[in-house]
Design an enzyme around this catalytic site. Structure first.
Site, short mmCIF file in Angstrom:
data_model
loop_
_atom_site.label_atom_id
_atom_site.label_comp_id
_atom_site.label_asym_id
_atom_site.label_seq_id
_atom_site.Cartn_x
_atom_site.Cartn_y
_atom_site.Cartn_z
N ARG B 245 0.86 -1.17 0.00
CA ARG B 245 0.00 0.00 0.00
C ARG B 245 0.91 1.23 0.00
O ARG B 245 1.98 1.21 0.60
CB ARG B 245 -0.90 0.04 1.26
CG ARG B 245 -2.09 -0.91 1.20
CD ARG B 245 -3.14 -0.44 0.20
NE ARG B 245 -4.31 -1.30 0.15
CZ ARG B 245 -4.42 -2.37 -0.63
NH1 ARG B 245 -3.41 -2.74 -1.40
NH2 ARG B 245 -5.51 -3.10 -0.63
N GLU B 274 -3.90 7.82 -4.02
CA GLU B 274 -4.34 7.43 -5.36
C GLU B 274 -5.66 8.11 -5.73
O GLU B 274 -6.50 8.30 -4.85
CB GLU B 274 -4.53 5.90 -5.41
CG GLU B 274 -3.20 5.18 -5.19
CD GLU B 274 -3.37 3.70 -4.93
OE1 GLU B 274 -2.40 3.08 -4.47
OE2 GLU B 274 -4.47 3.16 -5.17
N HIS B 292 -2.21 0.87 -9.49
CA HIS B 292 -2.76 -0.09 -8.52
C HIS B 292 -3.48 -1.24 -9.21
O HIS B 292 -4.67 -1.48 -9.00
CB HIS B 292 -3.72 0.63 -7.56
CG HIS B 292 -3.94 -0.15 -6.30
ND1 HIS B 292 -4.29 0.44 -5.11
CD2 HIS B 292 -3.86 -1.47 -6.03
CE1 HIS B 292 -4.41 -0.50 -4.17
NE2 HIS B 292 -4.16 -1.66 -4.71
#
Lengths: 365, 328
Positions: B245, B274, B292
């Site tokens: 992450r 993000e 991602h």
């Protein structure tokens, strides 16, 4: 096999164990270092050393590797054919002095060049591929040929796997997606899982085996085509390239380029590989019928391609530039600092060995 | 699909948002004769109002990208199971779930393989400059400017430090061993039966690594785990790959290190905010970025949706969950 004037048998046998190891650092150094490590007899007089500096070596490939060029210039009189304005004139005026040629994947020593260099004794290639050298002519004339096997096996195999991942998982396109700001508009699309895909390898030599070992770690079933089935190998053998292509998800070209393997990837093979199949080429451009490959990719008849080599480097068909299922690399298979240095050491080491009448480190002919 | 009297007897599974698997692949792959979906996202009511009106008898949630915290759970007094299609659990308030006796069925091993593949792909890309040199060729520079430089760096012999040796980290290790890399790791505690060297802190691991690959979950303990000291220990030749992450790395510090050449490169699938990505990274050739998507393959999306359905069916049949999350 033709040997130059030799060391006594005992010294030859001292060198033999060190000739075929991939990681042996002794292979990566010149015979000077071998001498320093007490494995070769010390030079009796310096008179044996200085004549080497006057030996003319012709580099037929562009001199893009500074480490190699420096190493050669330090030991020999190096001529760079690339920077000569009038090549025929140069060759005719130097025909009696050039005793060695250094080439690479781009240029080596063809029949025409060999005919123009009557004093040529050795061709030392900065590559493992020998397709730019007229081996038959060299054999006929007693000219030695060396290449750079083993030291680049890892890098080329690593790149093959990198290309597979890059194509299937769209690594380069995802990077482009982020850089262009498109992520703010939405997620990138789904890609295809790599692990577990069947990998078909053409040519199960050093590089082919290294690719197989890596792909196995991703649970990829391995199948292959080779001139003949290899005993003691657990991978599935296919008696033809078309058969292999029809039965794998990712087809990798890992064989040597010879007249027999030119265009080994042709329309029939591409059709067999199909709209979900991916082609990886880390061999030589001429392995592939490039026009057929381009039209298959543009028309969606082939699922994707990862290419490190091309028919006419550095020219790459522009129709491929916009395709998101295609990754194009500028012939960087052996392109790491470590490996290029090891390759250069082998080129120089082979030349030194030859001119000192020692056994060559990695002879082909 | 039409509803029948029988349908209305079926227990309900709450969908807060439409799971990506349903949206992309089609909901028809994820229906079950054992339950029906209650779709909060189809209502114009704000979530809490919707749950207040309809959540009273819901016993299960299929969570994908939604926060499930105390305020949500307060409105769902009968919930006993949450099946998630996400790889990470950081949107679920795990202590709250534990407190209320709610079981969690996670994505199991479905994603581990794809994430491990992606991590290895990013590492090879960074070390061998695949994206950068592909860009170079596709801009026509090979013909006009010459061979691509600088050269890359060999994989064999590289020391890989894996942060978080769970399922993903372990699969990364197995893959990289085949390339001749050596493996060491840091995890909450040393794993019995694992022969890789274990380091108590990430900083020690970084000091002994050529590349760090982050495969841990994001928790309070792992937030900014990779900080200034760790990056300094990794050093000028070091590379970092993040498929965990964004919050595991002090992103500002990492960007500074990359800009000033204090680490050699990075492969990043995740970021702190993000889809915002630090604009300084966009100019760098030694950084590979992705939106991602390490888990996002067709195969995994289908598999994880089906696994969630099977977990829910097991729950409603009073059978054990197939992939129960146990926090150890």
């Amino acid at each position: 096999m033709w040997f130059p004037k030799l060391l006594p048998v005992t010294e030859r046998s001292l060198l033999r164990p060190f000739l075929h190891h991939t990681t042996n650092p002794l292979l990566h150094s010149s015979t000077t270092s071998l001498r320093q490590s007490n494995l070769l007899p010390r030079r009796v007089s310096t008179a044996a050393v200085s004549p080497m500096e006057s030996i003319s070596v012709l580099m037929t490939c562009p001199p893009v590797h500074p480490y190699l060029v420096e190493a050669l210039e330090k030991r020999f009189t190096l001529h760079k054919l690339d920077s000569v304005p009038d090549k025929p004139q140069f060759l005719s005026s130097h025909r009696d002095s050039i005793r060695a040629v250094v080439g690479n994947a781009a240029a080596g020593a063809d029949a025409e060049l060999i005919d123009q260099l009557p004093k040529l004794e050795i061709v030392s290639s900065y590559s493992v591929g020998l397709d730019k050298i007229d081996l038959a002519k060299c054999k006929e004339k007693g000219i030695r040929v060396t290449n750079t096997p083993d030291v680049l096996t890892d890098d080329v195999a690593d790149l093959a796997l990198g290309l597979m991942l890059a194509v299937l998982r769209r690594l380069c396109e995802s990077d482009r997606y982020v850089r262009s700001g498109l992520w703010k508009k939405g997620d990138y699309k789904l890609t295809t899982k790599f692990s577990g895909k069947t990998v078909g390898i053409i040519g199960l030599g050093r590089i082919g085996m290294a690719i197989a070992q890596r792909a196995e770690a991703f649970s990829c079933p391995i199948s292959y085509f080779s001139r003949s089935q290899k005993p003691g190998i657990n991978y599935k053998y296919h008696p033809s390239v078309v058969d292999l292509a029809a039965n794998c998800d990712i087809l990798v070209v890992a064989c040597a380029l010879t007249p027999e393997t030119r265009h080994i990837i042709n329309r029939e093979v591409i059709d067999a590989l199909g709209p979900k199949g991916v082609l990886i080429n880390i061999g030589r451009g001429p392995h592939v019928d490039e026009a057929e490959l381009v039209s298959a990719l543009v028309e969606g008849r082939l699922g994707g391609a990862g290419l490190d080599v091309f028919q006419d480097e550095p020219n790459v068909p522009e129709e491929l530039f916009k395709l998101e299922n295609v990754v194009l690399l500028p012939h960087v298979g052996s392109g790491t600092v470590e490996t290029r240095q090891a390759m250069a050491d082998l080129v120089v080491g082979n030349l030194e060995a030859h001119f000192l009448n020692k056994p060559l480190l990695t002879p082909v002919v | 699909m039409g509803s029948s009297a029988a349908d209305e007897d079926l227990p309900q599974v709450l969908l807060i948002k439409n799971p990506p698997a349903f949206a992309v692949l089609g909901e028809e792959h994820f229906t079950s004769p054992k339950f029906r979906y209650l779709k909060a996202f189809e209502s114009s009511l704000p979530l809490h109002d919707f749950l207040a009106a309809h959540g009273g008898s819901v016993r299960a949630i299929l969570a994908s990208l939604s926060v499930v915290d105390a305020s949500v759970l307060d409105l769902l007094p009968e919930v006993r199971v949450i099946a998630t299609t996400s790889a990470g659990l950081n949107l679920l308030d795990l202590p709250e779930c534990r407190r209320r006796g709610i079981k969690i069925a996670n994505a199991g091993d479905v994603y581990s393989t794809d994430v491990a593949d992606y991590a290895v792909g990013l590492l090879i890309d960074v070390l061998r400059k695949i994206s950068a040199s592909n860009r170079y060729v596709k801009q026509g520079f090979w013909a006009s400017k010459g061979d691509y430089y600088p050269l890359g760096s060999k994989l064999r012999g590289k020391r890989i430090g894996i942060v978080g040796l769970g399922r993903i980290g372990y699969q990364v290790a197995k893959r990289l061993e085949a390339f001749g890399c050596s493996i060491a790791y840091n995890s909450r505690k040393a794993k019995p039966g694992v022969s890789y060297p274990f380091y108590q802190t990430v900083q020690e691991l970084a000091a002994k690594s050529d590349a760090l690959v982050l495969c841990c979950g994001l928790t309070q303990q792992t937030r900014h785990l990779v900080n200034k000291e760790v990056l300094a220990a990794l050093g000028k030749e070091g590379v970092i790959v993040n498929v965990a992450r964004g919050g595991v790395i002090d992103e500002k510090e990492m960007v500074r290190c990359l800009m000033e050449g204090e680490i050699a490169g990075a492969g990043l699938d995740v970021f702190e905010n993000e889809p915002e990505v630090p604009k300084e990274l966009m100019e760098l050739d030694n950084v590979v970025m992705s939106p991602h998507c390490a888990v996002r393959t067709r195969e995994s999306l289908m598999e994880v949706g089906r696994l969630a359905v099977r977990n829910l069916e097991a729950f409603f049949s009073n059978e054990p969950l197939l992939s129960e999350f146990e926090d150890d």
